[in-house]
Design a protein around this motif. Sequence first.
Motif, PDB file in Angstrom:
ATOM      1  N   ALA A 178      19.091 -13.433  -9.338  1.00  0.00           N
ATOM      2  CA  ALA A 178      19.865 -12.221  -9.576  1.00  0.00           C
ATOM      3  C   ALA A 178      20.827 -11.940  -8.422  1.00  0.00           C
ATOM      4  CB  ALA A 178      18.913 -11.039  -9.773  1.00  0.00           C
ATOM      5  N   SER A 179      20.374 -12.206  -7.231  1.00  0.00           N
ATOM      6  CA  SER A 179      21.192 -11.870  -6.061  1.00  0.00           C
ATOM      7  C   SER A 179      22.453 -12.736  -5.972  1.00  0.00           C
ATOM      8  CB  SER A 179      20.361 -12.020  -4.787  1.00  0.00           C
ATOM      9  OG  SER A 179      19.800 -13.318  -4.734  1.00  0.00           O
ATOM     10  N   MET A 180      22.449 -13.879  -6.661  1.00  0.00           N
ATOM     11  CA  MET A 180      23.623 -14.745  -6.603  1.00  0.00           C
ATOM     12  C   MET A 180      24.784 -14.179  -7.415  1.00  0.00           C
ATOM     13  SD  MET A 180      22.846 -17.163  -4.576  1.00  0.00           S
ATOM     14  CE  MET A 180      21.940 -15.883  -3.736  1.00  0.00           C
ATOM     15  N   ALA A 181      24.489 -13.220  -8.282  1.00  0.00           N
ATOM     16  CA  ALA A 181      25.532 -12.663  -9.145  1.00  0.00           C
ATOM     17  C   ALA A 181      26.058 -11.336  -8.616  1.00  0.00           C
ATOM     18  CB  ALA A 181      24.977 -12.490 -10.565  1.00  0.00           C
ATOM     19  N   LEU A 182      25.592 -10.932  -7.433  1.00  0.00           N
ATOM     20  CA  LEU A 182      26.036  -9.638  -6.891  1.00  0.00           C
ATOM     21  C   LEU A 182      27.558  -9.636  -6.716  1.00  0.00           C
ATOM     22  CD1 LEU A 182      23.237  -8.935  -4.249  1.00  0.00           C
ATOM     23  CD2 LEU A 182      23.504  -7.938  -6.531  1.00  0.00           C
ATOM     24  N   LYS A 183      28.144  -8.494  -7.056  1.00  0.00           N
ATOM     25  CA  LYS A 183      29.621  -8.413  -7.027  1.00  0.00           C
ATOM     26  C   LYS A 183      30.170  -8.409  -5.598  1.00  0.00           C
ATOM     27  CE  LYS A 183      30.488  -8.030 -11.496  1.00  0.00           C
ATOM     28  NZ  LYS A 183      29.510  -9.136 -11.791  1.00  0.00           N
ATOM     29  N   ASP A 184      29.333  -8.003  -4.642  1.00  0.00           N
ATOM     30  CA  ASP A 184      29.879  -7.895  -3.276  1.00  0.00           C
ATOM     31  C   ASP A 184      29.598  -9.127  -2.429  1.00  0.00           C
ATOM     32  OD1 ASP A 184      27.182  -7.610  -2.965  1.00  0.00           O
ATOM     33  OD2 ASP A 184      27.309  -5.925  -1.550  1.00  0.00           O
ATOM     34  N   ARG A 185      29.257 -10.246  -3.082  1.00  0.00           N
ATOM     35  CA  ARG A 185      29.140 -11.482  -2.290  1.00  0.00           C
ATOM     36  C   ARG A 185      30.520 -11.855  -1.744  1.00  0.00           C
ATOM     37  NH1 ARG A 185      24.827 -14.499  -2.202  1.00  0.00           N
ATOM     38  NH2 ARG A 185      26.025 -16.347  -1.677  1.00  0.00           N
ATOM     39  N   LYS A 186      30.520 -12.504  -0.606  1.00  0.00           N
ATOM     40  CA  LYS A 186      31.800 -12.949  -0.058  1.00  0.00           C
ATOM     41  C   LYS A 186      32.340 -14.079  -0.932  1.00  0.00           C
ATOM     42  CE  LYS A 186      31.201 -11.657   4.763  1.00  0.00           C
ATOM     43  NZ  LYS A 186      31.011 -12.156   6.149  1.00  0.00           N
ATOM     44  N   GLN A 187      33.612 -13.941  -1.304  1.00  0.00           N
ATOM     45  CA  GLN A 187      34.217 -14.917  -2.219  1.00  0.00           C
ATOM     46  C   GLN A 187      35.530 -15.440  -1.645  1.00  0.00           C
ATOM     47  OE1 GLN A 187      34.271 -12.081  -5.379  1.00  0.00           O
ATOM     48  NE2 GLN A 187      32.357 -12.843  -6.302  1.00  0.00           N
ATOM     49  N   LEU A 188      35.829 -16.681  -2.005  1.00  0.00           N
ATOM     50  CA  LEU A 188      37.005 -17.342  -1.423  1.00  0.00           C
ATOM     51  C   LEU A 188      38.289 -16.840  -2.081  1.00  0.00           C
ATOM     52  CD1 LEU A 188      37.875 -19.614   0.603  1.00  0.00           C
ATOM     53  CD2 LEU A 188      38.017 -21.105  -1.396  1.00  0.00           C
ATOM     54  N   VAL A 189      39.219 -16.404  -1.245  1.00  0.00           N
ATOM     55  CA  VAL A 189      40.523 -15.964  -1.739  1.00  0.00           C
ATOM     56  C   VAL A 189      41.616 -16.562  -0.860  1.00  0.00           C
ATOM     57  CG1 VAL A 189      39.641 -13.769  -2.627  1.00  0.00           C
ATOM     58  CG2 VAL A 189      40.483 -13.906  -0.265  1.00  0.00           C
ATOM     59  N   THR A 204      32.895 -23.036   4.052  1.00  0.00           N
ATOM     60  CA  THR A 204      31.474 -22.757   3.793  1.00  0.00           C
ATOM     61  C   THR A 204      30.678 -22.765   5.086  1.00  0.00           C
ATOM     62  OG1 THR A 204      30.705 -25.038   3.583  1.00  0.00           O
ATOM     63  CG2 THR A 204      31.736 -24.064   1.640  1.00  0.00           C
ATOM     64  N   ASP A 205      29.562 -22.042   5.078  1.00  0.00           N
ATOM     65  CA  ASP A 205      28.726 -21.983   6.276  1.00  0.00           C
ATOM     66  C   ASP A 205      27.243 -22.006   5.927  1.00  0.00           C
ATOM     67  OD1 ASP A 205      28.367 -19.562   5.111  1.00  0.00           O
ATOM     68  OD2 ASP A 205      29.040 -18.357   6.809  1.00  0.00           O
ATOM     69  N   GLY A 206      26.903 -22.590   4.771  1.00  0.00           N
ATOM     70  CA  GLY A 206      25.495 -22.663   4.391  1.00  0.00           C
ATOM     71  C   GLY A 206      25.032 -21.438   3.634  1.00  0.00           C
ATOM     72  N   SER A 207      25.946 -20.471   3.401  1.00  0.00           N
ATOM     73  CA  SER A 207      25.556 -19.285   2.641  1.00  0.00           C
ATOM     74  C   SER A 207      26.509 -19.065   1.471  1.00  0.00           C
ATOM     75  CB  SER A 207      25.552 -18.050   3.555  1.00  0.00           C
ATOM     76  OG  SER A 207      26.882 -17.707   3.885  1.00  0.00           O
ATOM     77  N   VAL A 208      27.183 -20.141   1.060  1.00  0.00           N
ATOM     78  CA  VAL A 208      28.254 -20.031   0.064  1.00  0.00           C
ATOM     79  C   VAL A 208      27.914 -20.885  -1.160  1.00  0.00           C
ATOM     80  CG1 VAL A 208      30.698 -20.487  -0.349  1.00  0.00           C
ATOM     81  CG2 VAL A 208      29.949 -19.618   1.879  1.00  0.00           C
ATOM     82  N   THR A 209      27.974 -20.271  -2.324  1.00  0.00           N
ATOM     83  CA  THR A 209      27.685 -20.999  -3.571  1.00  0.00           C
ATOM     84  C   THR A 209      28.999 -21.498  -4.169  1.00  0.00           C
ATOM     85  OG1 THR A 209      27.980 -19.106  -5.027  1.00  0.00           O
ATOM     86  CG2 THR A 209      25.799 -19.365  -4.004  1.00  0.00           C
ATOM     87  N   PRO A 210      28.915 -22.394  -5.138  1.00  0.00           N
ATOM     88  CA  PRO A 210      30.146 -22.831  -5.825  1.00  0.00           C
ATOM     89  C   PRO A 210      30.862 -21.654  -6.466  1.00  0.00           C
ATOM     90  CG  PRO A 210      28.273 -24.197  -6.476  1.00  0.00           C
ATOM     91  CD  PRO A 210      27.728 -23.091  -5.632  1.00  0.00           C
ATOM     92  N   HIS A 211      30.101 -20.684  -6.967  1.00  0.00           N
ATOM     93  CA  HIS A 211      30.726 -19.524  -7.609  1.00  0.00           C
ATOM     94  C   HIS A 211      31.485 -18.697  -6.579  1.00  0.00           C
ATOM     95  CE1 HIS A 211      28.445 -20.759 -11.035  1.00  0.00           C
ATOM     96  NE2 HIS A 211      27.299 -20.583 -10.405  1.00  0.00           N
ATOM     97  N   ASP A 212      30.927 -18.573  -5.394  1.00  0.00           N
ATOM     98  CA  ASP A 212      31.628 -17.849  -4.331  1.00  0.00           C
ATOM     99  C   ASP A 212      32.977 -18.498  -4.053  1.00  0.00           C
ATOM    100  OD1 ASP A 212      29.355 -16.285  -4.119  1.00  0.00           O
ATOM    101  OD2 ASP A 212      28.532 -17.422  -2.421  1.00  0.00           O
TER     102      ASP A 212
END
Lengths: 1018, 122
Positions: free
Chosen positions: A915-926, A884-892
């Motif tokens: 609304a912006s937290m649900a955007l599909k192109d947010r960076k997500q952990l993989v 995380t870097d301060g721009s990452v939610t639990p959902h991410d």
Amino acid sequence: MKTRFMKKSGTKPAAMRLPEGGRINRGKPVQFTFDGTSYQGFEGDTLASALLANSVYLVGRSFKYHRPRGILSAGAEEPNALIRLGKGARIEPNLRATQIELYDGLTSESQNRWPSLNLDVGAINSLFHRFFPAGFYYKTFMWPASFWKSVYEPVIRNAAGLGKAADDHNDPDRYEKTHQHCDVLIAGGGAAGLMAALSAGASGARVILADEQNEFGGWLLSEGDTTLDGEASPAWIAATLARLEAMENVTLLPRTTVFAYMDHNYITLMERVGDHMAECPAHLPRQRLWKIRAREVVLAQGCHERPVVFGGNDLPGVMLSGAVRSYINRYGVAPGRRAVVITNNDDAYRTVFAMIEAGIHVAAIVDMRPAAAGPLVAEAMRMGLSVHSSHAVLAAEGTRHLGYAKIARYNPKTGDVTGDPFYIDCDLIAMSAGFTPLVNLHSQARGKLEWDEEFCCFKPSTYHEAAQSAGAGNGAFDLATAMAEGAKAGAEAASRIGFEASPAQAPAIDAPVADFRPLNFWGVPSDAAPGSGPKAFIDYQNDVTASDIKLAVREGYQSVEHVKRYTTNGMATDQGKTSNINALGIISGELGATIPEVGTTTFRLPYTPTSLGAIAGRDIKGLFDPVRLTRMDPWHREAGAKFEHVGQWMRAWYYPQDGETMEEAVNREVRRARTHAGILDASTLGKIDIRGRDAAEFLNRVYTNAWLKLPVGRCRYGLMLKDDGMVMDDGVTTRLGENHFHMTTTTGGAAGVMAWLEEWKQTEWPELEVYLTSVTEQWSVATVSGPNARIILEKLGCSVSLRDDSFPFMSCKEARLAGLPVRIFRISFTGELSFEINIPSRLGMALWKNLMQVGSEYGLTPYGTEAMHVLRAEKGFIIVGQETDGSVTPHDLGMDWIVSSKKPDFIGKRALERASMALKDRKQLVGLVTENPMDVIPEGAHAVLDPNQPMPMEMLGQVTSSYFSPNLNQSIAMAMLKGGHAMKGETVWFPMIDGSEPIKATITDTVFYDPKGEKLNG
Amino acid sequence: MLLIKCPFCGDRDELEFSCGGEAHIARPLAENTLTDAEFADYLFLRDNPKGVFLERWIHTDGCRRWFNVARDTVSHEIIEVYPMGETPKTEAAKAAHKASWRRQTAAEAAAKPASPAGRSGS
Ligand SMILES: [Zn+2]
């Protein structure tokens, strides 16, 4: 004319030393060197006075044109005589010779010359001076931009800069800092400052009187024509100091420069404790920085004399008139044999009389005033001296030392030369263009200035802080007025803060009546065509001439701040002490505006250059920042561990054995933790004790998941968000009692989390009864992890059962282990059966040694932070601050499971619903598995879909963690990729910065090892 | 360096304190109907006025207590120090509080009626 210069005697006769007078100690001769030559001076000399006594006039080369330069002044304003002082690691550049106190063995060098002072190759710049007009750098080094780094900057850096620092950067000296409070701080211990101290001191107020010189008295020390209470001034100064020293509430700080004046009367002083000694005793620091909070301030800084602007006014031998007087009266030195005086006020006549008294021939007095008159002028005429009214010096000529002055009648209104020039041989020009009050500190403290028409100077008007000015620094150049002002200011300062005070009685003054009002003329009389003729310097240190300033104005610069930056006038280490007002005068003439209309530049701290050593004080090396060590630290060191910094903590990083590389050691540690057991010193984890009726409710609000129903004795993992919904910290918190919790935080986040919780408790939810105590240092923690963890603890003798049925995963028990009182938390950051054993910190080492002794039979292996990172990555556990870097939610992070949808509120809840937290192109952990299992992707590498696309490539995101997993025998990584959760199974590429083959990887789940969690129970 | 009067410890140097930024930013209650834009007033927008500013400070290296400060951002004069959860008493600070654009926001309205604390002030 009688000659009074010293007869030659001894090995190093100081030819220009007067046979008597001065405040030097003739019984204490000292030897010193300048540019390798040995000279003799006396205790009480400055380096400048000693050089002059030895007929050394050429002491440096100027910065831009490498012109020969001599000593201009006798104080802090010196722009020319910059010296590289000392030997070896003690070398200090850019010191003013006029402020260096002489001591035996002093070693000094001139600056800016190559190969030698007398033969300087750089002086060729002078021949090309048309290439160096105002704004030269701006005009020349403009284009192309790509030349900046490679060509222009190195050229400028090479040409710029003054003296060279010591090659050895290890400063062997010791510096101190001290804090002090006082009622009245007095800056400047001249006539006005001493009077202020007498008044304030007598009231009982705590007074600090500081003066930059070695002796108090200021200009009184340089005046031979003044008596106080019927005696020479030094007698009155001595008596006054005796009175002040007898007052317990008064602190006298000589050799101490008040260099910065900040908000709310916070003032810093630099005391040169040992600089004047050949050998500074071990118990003393070299310098001491004073940080003073004063209730009232009296500024009695005095004034500086202004140079007269004429061609060649920078030649060695051209000197400020007051300085000439100072060298004669204070140091017993004649700065020349045959003098011309140029002045626009009466004060220089006092220098005339002092010179004559000292046996210096005064060849001419050039008085710029139209009709010079008054008692001092009359006295000069009566003595048969040639006084040339309405005349000016057009040029000073000579090669490395002044030879003659070119003089002519001029029109003081227009500056036009109106008569034929004549020439007078001289080796000294004493010049005075009036006086500039030192408003530097006043101005630093945001005090306002006003223009004094009579004395043609800026002086303090209104004050921003609790302060007042007195004496010449306040525009009171006359001694009687200055002393009266000082006495009044000291009394007023004390009475403003409740002391009963009255102005001290000033002494009876017998001094010449001088008219200090200068001629209000700022032109440069010259019979040369514009742009030709000898250079008339304004800023000596930055080599800025009157023509440069005129050129800047002609090119359209009107603001004084712009002219200053364009020409660099006033931007050298002397901050324009001798040049600012002359520059303003010329700008005002060119613009046809008055000086107050043109305005003044801002004075910045420090008043004079201040060594960084003193500002750093003892806060260097090991004392720069505290280093925190765990109780088991000595064991790790003995075991040969390598360490890493984690915040202020030193943590064992890995434990290499028998010449293992880091990779080999880490792989061994990681394997053993899964095949046998590993032990980690986890003492550095942040620990917060939380108590109170509302403790559970408080946790329910600061964590994303539910806490109200956590049973006593159970642990829960929690994620903390900022109110913007971004992950801030994580950790396991345990309910020890109904209203008692033990929270853990990340090592680096401990202090921040503590502050965060306090902030919410105090400012948002004061109604909650919660008490927070940091207990990080109260507990030592050893984490035993791996299939053999349970048997090791059992063998050690544990007072409670460690079996799954009575001590399940995510629970906590108080127990005795090997007879020691412990809290055991059954939690796991490795995915293995794991016990986190907390023990009162003093017992940490005993616990650790017991565990190691029993554990060796079961393969217990100490592992460091690197193995910890690999172990947790194998399990896909995040590290806050890495994934995380301060721009990452639990959902991410794919941690939706930890975000309660039932709780009415928690910190970050509303923000997650944006609304912006649900955007599909947010960076997500993989997770990532490389095609070649031996390829370890560099952390920070960026992912692309097509490595052959043209640049700039479209980037999906970056690798956050990447390791070789010895347990899986393959490379594993985690990454934050745009829309990553929907890309499982897809291929991504990582182009390499070094141009090597891109690394190919497949997007996976983040749990690489034991995805079903079967290892947790051992 | 400012001289700040901690309400619990007295006059101390600025370096013992940390500034927590704008005071009186009311946190909307859990039950609210704010739009994202209205909520952003609370979450992101911070004032930076020239003149009197109401700020939160904490005595970090002292008693670790939060309090409010009315400070002139030009002159650095500290006009008033007052407790969390209260509004200022001096005329200048009262006027600054009243004049803040925040008083008119939906986010602030959504913080009432409960929440009497400092950040939410009133
Ligand atoms: Zn406090």
